[in-house]
Design an enzyme around this catalytic site. Structure first.
Site, PDB file in Angstrom:
ATOM      1  N   GLY A   1       3.149   1.867   0.525  1.00  0.00           N
ATOM      2  CA  GLY A   1       2.297   2.235   1.642  1.00  0.00           C
ATOM      3  C   GLY A   1       0.926   2.595   1.115  1.00  0.00           C
ATOM      4  O   GLY A   1       0.804   3.205   0.046  1.00  0.00           O
TER       5      GLY A   1
ATOM      6  N   ALA B   1      -1.731   5.871  -2.113  1.00  0.00           N
ATOM      7  CA  ALA B   1      -0.601   4.934  -2.082  1.00  0.00           C
ATOM      8  C   ALA B   1       0.678   5.667  -2.450  1.00  0.00           C
ATOM      9  O   ALA B   1       0.652   6.682  -3.147  1.00  0.00           O
ATOM     10  CB  ALA B   1      -0.850   3.782  -3.058  1.00  0.00           C
ATOM     11  N   ASP B   2       1.785   5.126  -1.982  1.00  0.00           N
ATOM     12  CA  ASP B   2       3.094   5.610  -2.380  1.00  0.00           C
ATOM     13  C   ASP B   2       4.040   4.422  -2.411  1.00  0.00           C
ATOM     14  O   ASP B   2       3.974   3.552  -1.539  1.00  0.00           O
ATOM     15  CB  ASP B   2       3.624   6.678  -1.415  1.00  0.00           C
ATOM     16  N   THR B   3       4.894   4.393  -3.415  1.00  0.00           N
ATOM     17  CA  THR B   3       5.847   3.296  -3.572  1.00  0.00           C
ATOM     18  C   THR B   3       7.261   3.843  -3.570  1.00  0.00           C
ATOM     19  O   THR B   3       7.539   4.842  -4.234  1.00  0.00           O
ATOM     20  CB  THR B   3       5.585   2.533  -4.893  1.00  0.00           C
TER      21      THR B   3
ATOM     22  N   LYS C   1      -0.586  11.983   2.053  1.00  0.00           N
ATOM     23  CA  LYS C   1      -1.482  12.194   0.912  1.00  0.00           C
ATOM     24  C   LYS C   1      -2.935  12.137   1.381  1.00  0.00           C
ATOM     25  O   LYS C   1      -3.757  12.980   1.004  1.00  0.00           O
ATOM     26  CB  LYS C   1      -1.231  11.139  -0.169  1.00  0.00           C
TER      27      LYS C   1
END
Length: 193
Positions: free
Chosen positions: A113, A76-78, A59
């Protein structure tokens, strides 16, 4: 607080109202900016606990050409990991129910992240929280899917919603990480930036 950021224009690259609300809670002024169509795929051989950070980096790389020199980007990524399986966002109600059945009566990991990026510098990290659910009944799973909106949530649930109230029996790590943004770690890392 975070006086070291006064020369930066903070950009949060997220449509998530939860992430926006959480970041605002740190008292940081920021702009929300989103780009459509970012590829969130990852290599099949990537270890499951590394997927969220890999996607957060992707991203950030997509935004880099659009950034000004004075901007600091947060992406961010979850993901939810149960066993070695990565659960992203469900595609429909049946998929959501299947995910909740997989989490039922087990401990899983929620991994977020995060990438903090400027034109000159990049810092990436991930935060893991262990979450344990009780054995969920089919009626509880159906009720949650019918009355809430699990389609935009990794693992098909929001810990801050009804399913978290009645289902979560234990949590080790950051609660806010499970909501989608590990605030304490972000605050610490921004303070070092």
């Amino acid at each position: 607080m975070l006086d070291n950021l006064k020369n930066y224009h903070i950009v949060l690259a997220s449509n998530s109202p939860r992430r926006q609300e959480l970041l605002a809670g740190l008292g940081i002024d920021f702009e929300v900016r989103t780009l459509p169509g970012i590829d969130e795929s990852y290599p099949a051989e990537l270890p499951s606990l590394e997927v969220a950070e890999f996607i957060a980096r992707k991203k950030a790389e997509a935004y880099l050409p659009t950034m000004a020199d004075h901007e600091l980007l947060i992406t961010a990524d979850t993901v939810v990991v149960v066993g070695n399986e990565v659960l992203g966002k469900p595609v429909d109600g049946a998929d959501a129910a299947d995910m909740l059945r997989k989490l039922s009566g087990r401990t899983h990991q929620v991994v977020t992240g995060v990438s903090l990026v400027t034109q000159m510098r990049a810092h990436h990290f991930s935060v893991r929280t262990d979450v344990t659910f009780k054995q969920l009944s089919e009626a509880e799973i159906d009720y949650y899917i019918e009355h809430y909106h699990p389609m935009d949530k990794a693992g098909a649930y929001g810990i801050q919603e009804w399913i978290g109230y009645i289902g979560c029996t234990g949590l080790q790590g950051s609660y806010f990480n499970v909501m989608g943004l590990p605030l304490q770690r972000i605050y610490t890392e921004l303070g070092r930036f």
